[in-house]
Design a protein around this motif. Structure first.
Motif, mmCIF file in Angstrom:
data_model
loop_
_atom_site.group_PDB
_atom_site.id
_atom_site.type_symbol
_atom_site.label_atom_id
_atom_site.label_comp_id
_atom_site.label_asym_id
_atom_site.label_seq_id
_atom_site.Cartn_x
_atom_site.Cartn_y
_atom_site.Cartn_z
ATOM 1 N N ASP A 1 40.715 48.911 47.233
ATOM 2 C CA ASP A 1 41.566 48.001 46.474
ATOM 3 C C ASP A 1 42.987 48.117 47.015
ATOM 4 O OD1 ASP A 1 42.666 46.273 44.704
ATOM 5 O OD2 ASP A 1 42.464 47.566 42.936
ATOM 6 N N GLU B 1 45.627 46.724 45.954
ATOM 7 C CA GLU B 1 46.614 46.873 44.893
ATOM 8 C C GLU B 1 46.685 48.305 44.379
ATOM 9 O OE1 GLU B 1 45.830 42.848 45.654
ATOM 10 O OE2 GLU B 1 44.403 44.416 45.090
ATOM 11 N N ASP C 1 42.119 37.909 49.534
ATOM 12 C CA ASP C 1 41.956 37.127 48.317
ATOM 13 C C ASP C 1 40.578 37.447 47.747
ATOM 14 O OD1 ASP C 1 42.366 35.418 46.285
ATOM 15 O OD2 ASP C 1 42.231 33.571 47.478
ATOM 16 N N PRO D 1 37.171 37.331 40.996
ATOM 17 C CA PRO D 1 37.464 38.026 39.725
ATOM 18 C C PRO D 1 36.589 39.257 39.563
ATOM 19 C CG PRO D 1 37.181 35.659 39.384
ATOM 20 C CD PRO D 1 36.743 35.942 40.779
ATOM 21 N N GLN E 1 38.871 39.401 35.376
ATOM 22 C CA GLN E 1 40.284 39.232 35.713
ATOM 23 C C GLN E 1 40.448 39.096 37.214
ATOM 24 O OE1 GLN E 1 42.364 42.595 34.119
ATOM 25 N NE2 GLN E 1 42.212 41.911 31.993
ATOM 26 N N ASP E 2 41.524 38.379 37.591
ATOM 27 C CA ASP E 2 41.911 38.278 39.001
ATOM 28 C C ASP E 2 42.963 39.351 39.256
ATOM 29 O OD1 ASP E 2 42.444 37.577 41.553
ATOM 30 O OD2 ASP E 2 43.548 35.744 41.063
ATOM 31 N N LEU E 3 42.613 40.337 40.062
ATOM 32 C CA LEU E 3 43.495 41.478 40.292
ATOM 33 C C LEU E 3 44.466 41.266 41.439
ATOM 34 C CD1 LEU E 3 40.892 44.374 39.871
ATOM 35 C CD2 LEU E 3 42.405 43.354 38.145
ATOM 36 N N ASP E 4 44.409 40.116 42.129
ATOM 37 C CA ASP E 4 45.351 39.859 43.204
ATOM 38 C C ASP E 4 46.760 39.675 42.651
ATOM 39 O OD1 ASP E 4 43.381 40.042 45.108
ATOM 40 O OD2 ASP E 4 42.869 37.903 44.971
ATOM 41 N N SER F 1 47.944 36.200 40.197
ATOM 42 C CA SER F 1 46.803 36.144 39.295
ATOM 43 C C SER F 1 46.439 34.702 38.964
ATOM 44 C CB SER F 1 47.119 36.921 38.018
ATOM 45 O OG SER F 1 46.028 36.880 37.145
ATOM 46 N N SER F 2 45.149 34.391 39.020
ATOM 47 C CA SER F 2 44.648 33.052 38.746
ATOM 48 C C SER F 2 43.756 33.087 37.521
ATOM 49 C CB SER F 2 43.867 32.528 39.964
ATOM 50 O OG SER F 2 43.249 31.292 39.660
ATOM 51 N N SER F 3 43.630 31.935 36.860
ATOM 52 C CA SER F 3 42.750 31.819 35.705
ATOM 53 C C SER F 3 41.294 31.912 36.159
ATOM 54 C CB SER F 3 42.983 30.494 34.972
ATOM 55 O OG SER F 3 44.327 30.417 34.530
ATOM 56 N N LYS G 1 37.408 31.910 40.376
ATOM 57 C CA LYS G 1 38.862 31.698 40.262
ATOM 58 C C LYS G 1 39.150 30.201 40.246
ATOM 59 C CE LYS G 1 41.525 34.276 42.738
ATOM 60 N NZ LYS G 1 42.158 35.038 43.832
#
Length: 794
Positions: free
Chosen positions: A337, A339, A379, A382, A409-412, A415-417, A463
């Protein structure tokens, strides 16, 4: 002169000492011209001896091989003491090579070799000589045998019959290590001179190897020869005869020597740090990079094992060895990851699998390098909050009830829905719906646990910014049971009780089953129904373990009074709401022995006498059946006998009257009825003759040919067919129509008495008398009626 005397002495030993024996008894030859006497046993006396004078003389028994002179080679001379030199003696020669290889002068006895000889081809020749009188042609001396040997010269070089040779020796071997033994063969005579004495030497291959000059054993001459420096050596070996002296002949061969590998080199990394870049989306178990340590050894000595040294980030990665390239393959053990962490550093150790204890002193056979891995940001799809979701819902829950939710969840960084939808694979997925935004799962149909107790499907999250990036999670929904089915007896029981049963005796143990599935486990209770609890026959004992026992309450039961008892048992479960059912057990009363073993439960056995056994009853029934069979056979035989009597009486043609209802088509209709049907077949077959009259000459019936053209019948049928075809009431399918047609033109006219012009009185019955005695009575009866007719009285 000395050599010649030695040769003469040798020949005398060979012949006189018995080493060479003539083919036939004869005087022994000597080398001198004067006569010589030997002592030989006298005939008939074992110990006495007599002297015999020998008369043969020659002076040479050897001949050189490969003689290249222009004149024949002189071999020796034969001479007899009877030869006075006046030409009265003739010498002859026979045996190996006589005439072709060796010749003899008939007068002087000189022997010559007329061609070159090869000892390796034939080492000696055996010949026979004889002295013959020229005038009488008779032998003067018995035939004598001698040997001419071919004297060897050094004309063959040593040969290596097995060359060229291939050998191997481990590298780093000490000086004198055995490599190979070579062998050369010389065809010359080893017993004469040094022609066959071989000496070995190395012409090429020094200073690495040496050879023993006598045995031909090759050994290492230098220590610590390294395969990694030079692996192949070619050694040239020479074998020389005459003991290696000048003028000897020599032969050579090649020995190819290979240094085999030993593990004398540790693996080494070509660099101390390896840099790798890995996308964070790499899958667990995938290879993310390769590193390699170099080992100059070969084969299994070059096999390397890689290990990650425990440290920073090492627990996220694993390394294995590629058995073909001996590279270290780094694989991912856990997801990366970007992040969370952007770089990892750890150390890798390379070591040999097969160590050689002789080289431990060289140093450790392993090396270490550092690996730095940089995680690349990608990229990503989710990520669900759980690897799997498990939910529960009661059966018959109303449609639309929310039973749970999933979260992704989008961890990038941006963040996207996230949108949710069910991965439709089969019709089972239609029982539930999911909210695309919130991820809540609700029922879409009524659920039945007895039909499906568990649902398993997948939910996909994607996403909004990149719908192609999706992730999937598994959802398990367990349908909880609602107590809606009452418990029942698990299997149908066949319960029986003995007539001699005692109170409190357990006659049956029963269990129950429930279609519902209680989370706390099934708990059942057993009891008698209210109407059966007051009867003093049986009772139910609940064992509190989902089983119960049926017990007797009185002393003894009677099948004559009551064969079957029906016992209602109430079974209740422990779920909410409580469900119960009444199950009826059928209990049969049976006859048992004193030990309680059942002997008979049949209904018929109730009415049988007590004192009769089963075998006696079977015997009685068998006798009754035999009597009935006898009666039936007797009646059948009586009926058959009576029937045969009636048939015999009816078959008499004199009393046989055949009735038939067929008018026919008149006398001209010869095809309407076969008159042969009126004849009794048995009478015709037996050809019986009447016994009351004298038989006439038998006449065979004449068969009348059928009429060729019955036009009136054909016209009648055609008319009826036309009427039937135009009849609207006729059926639309083929049918059979039957018509009654007598025909016309009968010679006998009509048989009916209607319209008859004559009366019964006009008839003359006298012709009946001509038909025989039986019809005469009939003629008399009709004649009497005619005589008493009042109408004729005048």
């Amino acid at each position: 002169m000395l050599t010649r005397n030695c040769l003469s002495l040798l020949l005398w030993v060979l012949f006189d000492g018995g080493l060479l024996t003539p083919l036939h008894p004869q005087p022994q030859e000597i080398l001198e011209a004067q006569p010589r006497e030997d002592v030989v046993p006298a005939p008939g006396r074992r110990s006495s001896a007599q002297r015999v004078k020998r008369g043969w003389v020659w002076n040479q028994f050897f001949v050189l091989e490969e003689y290249m002179g222009s004149e024949p080679q002189y071999v020796g001379k034969l001479h007899s003491d009877l030869d006075k030199g006046v030409g009265t003696v003739k010498y002859t020669l026979s045996g190996d090579g006589a005439g072709t290889v060796f010749t003899i002068d008939e007068t002087t006895g000189d022997i010559h070799a007329i061609r070159s000889l090869d000892r390796e081809e034939k080492p000696f020749y055996t010949l026979r000589a004889q002295a013959v009188d020229v005038d009488t042609k008779k032998p003067l001396e018995p035939e004598s045998e001698f040997i001419i040997k071919v004297q060897d010269i050094n004309d063959n070089e040593p040969r290596f019959l097995d060359g060229p040779y291939v050998a191997s020796v481990p590298e780093m071997s000490p000086v004198g290590a055995y490599v190979l033994q070579v062998k050369a063969t010389d065809a010359d005579d080893p017993t004469y001179g040094n022609s066959a004495r071989v000496v070995y030497s190395i012409l090429q291959g020094q200073p690495y190897f040496s050879i023993d000059p006598k045995t031909g054993v090759i050994r290492t001459a230098l220590p610590n020869m390294d395969r990694e420096v030079k692996e192949q050596y070619q050694v040239l070996i020479q074998a020389k005869d005459m003991g290696g002296q000048l003028g000897g002949l020599a032969g050579t061969t090649t020995v190819n020597i290979t240094l085999t590998d030993v593990n004398d080199n540790p693996p080494r990394f070509p660099k101390s740090i390896f840099h790798l870049k890995v996308p964070e989306t790499s899958h667990v178990g995938s290879a993310i990079g390769r590193i390699r340590a170099v080992d100059p050894d070969f084969g299994k000595n070059a096999e390397i094992e890689y290990n990650i040294v425990p440290g920073d980030g090492g627990n996220l990665f694993d390394i294995t060895t590629d058995e073909y390239t001996q590279e270290g393959v780094i694989k991912l053990k856990k997801p990366l990851d970007f992040e969370t962490k952007k770089a990892y550093t750890f150390k890798v150790e390379a070591s040999n699998l097969h160590l050689d204890h002789r080289f431990h002193s060289v140093g450790p056979f392993k090396d270490t390098a550092t690996v730095k891995i940089n995680v690349l940001d990608m990229d990503e799809p989710p990520v669900f909050s759980k690897p799997t979701y498990t939910m529960e819902v009661y059966e018959d829950t109303p449609v639309g009830t929310i039973i749970g939710a999933v979260t992704a969840q989008d961890l990038d960084a941006g963040s996207s829905s996230v949108r949710y939808f069910i991965d439709w694979k089969n019709d089972v997925d239609s029982y539930f719906t999911i909210d695309a935004t919130e991820g809540t799962i609700a029922t879409n149909e009524l659920l039945d646990r007895e039909s499906t107790a568990q649902y398993n499907f997948s939910i996909i999250a994607s996403k909004v910014s990149n719908p192609l990036l999706t992730s999937k999670v598994n959802v398990i929904i367990n349908v909880l049971d609602v107590n809606e089915f009452p418990p029942e007896i698990s299997v149908p029981y066949e319960t029986s009780v003995c007539e001699n049963a005692k109170p409190g005796q357990v006659i049956q143990t029963i269990t129950a089953a429930d279609k519902d599935l209680s989370p706390a486990g099934q708990k059942f209770s057993f009891k008698l129904s209210s109407e059966a609890s007051n009867k003093p026959n049986f009772t139910v004992h609940d064992y509190r373990n989902n089983t119960a026992g049926i017990e007797t309450r009185r002393n003894g039961y009677s099948r004559r009074q009551q064969e079957l008892y029906f016992l209602p048992v109430v079974i209740e479960d422990s779920s909410y709401p409580v469900q119960s059912s009444t199950n009826t057990l059928t209990i049969r009363v049976c006859r048992c022995d004193s030990d309680g073993t059942i002997q008979s439960c049949n209904v018929e056995a109730i009415f049988l006498p007590v004192g009769l056994s089963t075998g006696a009853l079977i015997a009685i029934l068998l006798c009754i059946v035999i009597l009935l069979v006898i009666v039936v056979l007797y009646v059948a035989l009586r009926r058959q006998k009576k029937k045969d009597t009636l048939m015999t009486s009816k078959e008499d043609i004199r009393d046989n009257v055949i009735h038939y209802d067929d008018e026919g088509g008149g006398e001209e209709d010869t095809q309407a009825f076969d008159i042969g049907a009126l004849r009794n077949p048995k009478v015709i077959e037996d050809n019986k003759i009447r016994r009351d009259i004298k038989p006439d000459t038998l006449r065979f019936p004449r068969h009348r040919a059928p009429a060729e053209d019955n036009t009136d019948i054909r016209d009648f049928i055609n008319q009826r067919l036309k009427e039937n075809d135009v009849d609207p009431s006729a059926p639309p399918y083929d049918s059979l129509a039957t018509y009654a047609y007598e025909g016309n033109g009968s010679v006998a006219e009509s048989l009916s008495s209607i319209d008859s012009l004559t009366t019964e009185a006009d008839q003359d019955y006298d012709y009946l008398s001509d038909w025989g005695p039986r019809f005469k009575i009939l003629a008399d009866m009709f004649g009497e009626e005619e005589s008493y007719n009042p109408d004729k009285v005048t």
